[in-house]
Each structure stands twice: as structure tokens, then as C-alpha cells.
Write a protein that holds these residues in place. Structure first.
Motif, mmCIF file in Angstrom:
data_model
loop_
_atom_site.group_PDB
_atom_site.id
_atom_site.type_symbol
_atom_site.label_atom_id
_atom_site.label_comp_id
_atom_site.label_asym_id
_atom_site.label_seq_id
_atom_site.Cartn_x
_atom_site.Cartn_y
_atom_site.Cartn_z
ATOM 1 N N TRP A 1 1.999 8.319 -2.026
ATOM 2 C CA TRP A 1 0.856 8.283 -1.104
ATOM 3 C C TRP A 1 1.253 8.829 0.266
ATOM 4 O O TRP A 1 0.498 9.604 0.872
ATOM 5 N N ILE A 2 2.428 8.435 0.752
ATOM 6 C CA ILE A 2 2.881 8.893 2.072
ATOM 7 C C ILE A 2 2.980 10.416 2.103
ATOM 8 O O ILE A 2 2.485 11.082 3.025
ATOM 9 N N VAL B 1 5.636 -1.358 6.569
ATOM 10 C CA VAL B 1 5.675 -1.615 5.125
ATOM 11 C C VAL B 1 5.994 -3.080 4.887
ATOM 12 O O VAL B 1 6.949 -3.625 5.461
ATOM 13 N N ILE C 1 1.275 -0.165 5.116
ATOM 14 C CA ILE C 1 1.237 -0.042 3.657
ATOM 15 C C ILE C 1 1.720 -1.354 3.064
ATOM 16 O O ILE C 1 2.845 -1.784 3.310
ATOM 17 N N ILE D 1 5.212 3.694 10.239
ATOM 18 C CA ILE D 1 4.625 3.221 8.982
ATOM 19 C C ILE D 1 5.150 1.824 8.703
ATOM 20 O O ILE D 1 6.320 1.646 8.346
ATOM 21 N N THR E 1 1.685 -4.053 -0.483
ATOM 22 C CA THR E 1 1.467 -4.116 -1.930
ATOM 23 C C THR E 1 0.281 -5.013 -2.260
ATOM 24 O O THR E 1 -0.633 -4.621 -2.972
ATOM 25 N N TYR F 1 0.466 3.299 10.722
ATOM 26 C CA TYR F 1 -0.089 3.015 9.390
ATOM 27 C C TYR F 1 0.521 1.705 8.889
ATOM 28 O O TYR F 1 1.645 1.357 9.278
ATOM 29 N N THR G 1 -2.434 -1.789 -2.601
ATOM 30 C CA THR G 1 -2.585 -1.460 -4.016
ATOM 31 C C THR G 1 -3.695 -2.324 -4.610
ATOM 32 O O THR G 1 -4.156 -3.277 -3.983
ATOM 33 N N VAL H 1 -3.156 0.564 3.959
ATOM 34 C CA VAL H 1 -3.132 0.971 2.555
ATOM 35 C C VAL H 1 -2.611 -0.179 1.699
ATOM 36 O O VAL H 1 -1.559 -0.745 1.991
ATOM 37 N N VAL I 1 3.917 4.189 -3.376
ATOM 38 C CA VAL I 1 3.840 4.246 -1.908
ATOM 39 C C VAL I 1 4.423 5.567 -1.399
ATOM 40 O O VAL I 1 3.831 6.229 -0.534
#
Length: 373
Positions: A209-210, A274, A302, A272, A304, A300, A327, A325, A206
Motif C-alpha cells: 500500500w505504501i 505504524v 497505518i 508514517i 492493522t 499517515y 485492514t 489506513v 502494508v
């Protein structure tokens, strides 16, 4: 072993021939290993063996007319170190049963060790007896609108099962000697097992990617959509040297929409979000609206494990995200076709390296903070 050759030209040709066979060289370094794939995520399993330089083991899985699962291991596993890749996605119950049967099949075929590689652990959200009701707070599940409770019942613990513990028992009884998984919903699930569990983290991937994809990441703020993810976001924020915020959900009674309170300043920053997983995406979409109202320039998300069940895709399409985003612990090809905002981080190299290190008796703690290249 290279043969002794007096002719230097022929010697160079033989060396070139051997160097042109990376898989055979790797196989000689990793003897007695077999990697099999269940039906839940064959693409991830193929990526793992490609990185290891070995072939995927032969296995046939089918269902009888009464929907019983049948597994046939197509090669000898006697004395081998066996790894079975099966994620908790799609038809979760069928895939879990298939994994248990594959483990047992390898164990009774005299495999020396059987490791279950479970990128997304099934039933991980049912890890404790919790309050029931509302939108499934505590489990992460969204309950049907028809689900109602008396207000007084809300105050008491439910008669709920701890299903994650049941799954742990089933894996152990089936014959698993070791578990490799990623971003457990609660890290205490490792304690449900009496066998070793390696819980890998998506955090290094992660962070990579960021830094590579968000140009303004130095002016960003990492946000947790609920209080439970505070530890996760503080770790990422510390490594990026940026600030963090969290969103506190206030719930007065069952079936009442939660109000959200933002703790932190996101004005004129890239937010972001998460989290470890997103299922119906109600929480993260509501959180994104809250962040824009508070003055964030971009949002954004993100995650998992991108489960994306029910109305999730339509919610993301209608939301204000720059990108969502996830995985590839769960297959994402169809989700990416249905929603152009969804992007995928490949974590197969982390699982491949964990398999390699486990097989060779090396430490896997390097993977907790680094991405293997």
C-alpha cells in the motif's frame, strides 16, 4: 475426468464448458473442506471463499429471548476440514461465545479438524499482569475518568487477570485444533495455546500500500507511537530502506496525561505512523501533532486492527492525518462513511491462502513476507 470424444469440435466445446466452471475445478482440488462464517464479519468470510472458489457453509445463528446463543450447522461436516471465520469485533463477548459454540458443534458432529480463523484476536491486550491505572497503559485500553488510584498503588502489580490465556483455554476446550490470526498484540500469545497457531502479518500488504499510494515514500520515515512497536517499525523501515523513529511516552503518575518525546528526526519528511491496533485513537492523534510540530510535511497512520471505539472517529476527523489506513480484519464500512480519511486494505487473500495452504499441508511462512496475488 474428461470423456474421450472422437469429434474434435465436440471435444473443444466440452473443454470450454469445463474451463467455464472454475469453482468446480477448484472444488475438485480442495475436497473435504468447509468454511463457515460467524456473524461478526460475514463480508470477509465471503471474500475468502470467493478466492478459494468454494461456497460458504450453511449455518444459522440466532438468540433466544433470554439472549442465549443458538447455532445450527446446516450441512454435514463428518470427516471434513472445517474453518470458522469469526473476528473479535463488535459485540466481542457474544461473538466469542458464538465462535466457541460453532467450534463445539462441528467437533461433536465428527469434523476431522476444526480451525478457528480469528483475524482480530479478542482480549489480546490483556496478555500479562501489568500496572493498572492512568489510561490503561500496558493494556491499550482507555479507562474512565472516574478511575483513580493512590500513587503508592501505582508502583505494584495489580490483581489483574490474564484474559488472553483464558480465551486460549476456552478455544482449546471447545475443540479447536488450529488457530489462524493476524498481528497478535503480543506474539507470545501463541505460547498460551497447546495447539498450532499461525500468526499472519499485515506487513506485506502494508508495504504494498505504501509503495502504491504514497508518492514520496522514498523520503518517508516510519514512526512507532510507543516503544512497544519498535520491532514492527524497524522491520518495515528496513524493507523500504528508510529511517525510523519512535515516540516515548513519559508517565509520572496515574491519571496524568503522558508527555511524549520524539526519538528521531522527521523534519521535511513524510511521517508514517505504524501500529497494530487503534481503539480510542488518543495516542496516535497526539503522536501526529507531535510529528507536525517536529517538522514532518505529512502524517499517515497505518494500523492493522481499526477498532475505533468511543471518541475515535471524531478525534481522527479533527486530527491532521492525510489518511488513516486500516485492514479489514474488522468491518470498516460504517467507519469509512463516518470518516472520509479512513482507507481500507483488503487482507482476505492472505487468509484465503493460509486456509488453502493449511488444508493442503503446505507451509504458510511464504505469507510472512509476501502478498499472494
Amino acid at each position: 475426468v474428461m470423456p474421450v470424444v472422437s469429434d474434435p469440435v465436440r471435444a473443444k466445446a466440452l473443454i470450454r464448458l469445463e474451463l467455464g466452471k472454475p469453482s468446480s475445478l477448484l472444488r475438485s482440488r480442495m475436497p473435504n473442506i468447509k468454511v463457515f462464517s460467524g456473524t461478526s464479519h460475514p463480508d470477509l468470510a465471503q471474500r475468502i471463499v470467493d478466492r478459494l472458489g468454494i461456497d460458504l457453509g450453511k449455518v444459522v445463528t440466532k438468540k433466544f429471548s433470554n439472549l442465549e446463543t443458538c447455532v445450527e450447522i446446516g450441512e454435514s461436516v463428518r470427516g471434513e476440514d472445517v474453518y470458522i471465520v469469526q473476528s473479535g469485533s463488535g459485540e466481542i463477548n457474544d461473538n466469542l461465545m458464538e465462535l466457541l459454540i460453532m467450534i463445539n458443534a462441528c467437533k461433536i458432529a465428527s469434523a476431522s479438524r476444526v480451525t478457528a480463523v480469528i483475524p482480530c484476536f479478542p482480549y489480546a491486550r490483556q496478555d500479562k499482569k501489568d500496572k493498572a491505572g492512568g489510561d490503561g497503559e500496558g493494556t491499550g485500553h482507555e479507562l474512565p475518568v472516574s478511575f483513580t488510584m493512590k500513587v503508592n498503588e501505582w508502583k505494584f502489580r495489580s490483581r489483574a487477570p490474564i484474559s488472553a490465556k483464558l480465551v486460549a483455554n476456552m478455544l482449546s476446550v471447545a475443540g479447536a485444533d488450529h488457530i489462524i490470526t493476524m498481528d497478535l498484540h503480543a506474539s507470545q500469545i501463541q505460547g498460551f495455546f497447546d495447539i498450532p497457531v499461525d500468526n499472519l502479518y499485515a506487513e506485506p500488504a502494508v508495504l504494498k500500500w505504501i509503495k502504491e499510494n504514497i508518492i514520496e515514500w522514498r523520503n518517508s520515515i516510519i514512526v512507532s507511537p510507543d516503544a512497544g512497536g519498535a520491532k514492527r517499525v524497524t522491520s518495515i523501515a528496513d524493507r523500504l530502506n528508510v529511517e525510523f523513529a519512535l515516540i516515548h511516552k513519559e508517565r509520572k503518575k496515574a491519571n496524568e496525561v503522558a508527555s511524549m518525546v520524539l526519538v528521531g528526526d522527521v523534519k521535511d519528511r513524510v511521517a508514517i505512523l505504524v501500529d497494530d491496533m487503534a481503539d480510542t485513537c488518543g495516542t496516535i492523534c497526539h503522536a501526529a501533532e507531535k510529528l507536525l510540530e517536529a517538522g514532518a510535511t505529512k502524517v499517515y497512520a497505518i494500523l492493522t486492527h481499526g477498532i475505533f471505539s468511543g471518541p475515535a472517529i471524531s478525534r481522527i476527523n479533527n486530527a491532521c492525518f492525510e489518511a488513516v489506513v486500516v485492514t479489514n480484519t474488522i468491518p470498516q464500512e460504517q467507519h469509512m462513511k463516518d470518516c472520509p480519511r479512513i482507507q481500507c486494505i483488503d487482507v482476505s487473500m492472505m487468509f484465503a491462502e493460509a486456509v488453502r495452504r493449511t488444508h493442503n499441508g503446505e507451509s504458510v511462512s511464504y505469507l510472512f513476507s509476501n502478498v499472494p496475488y
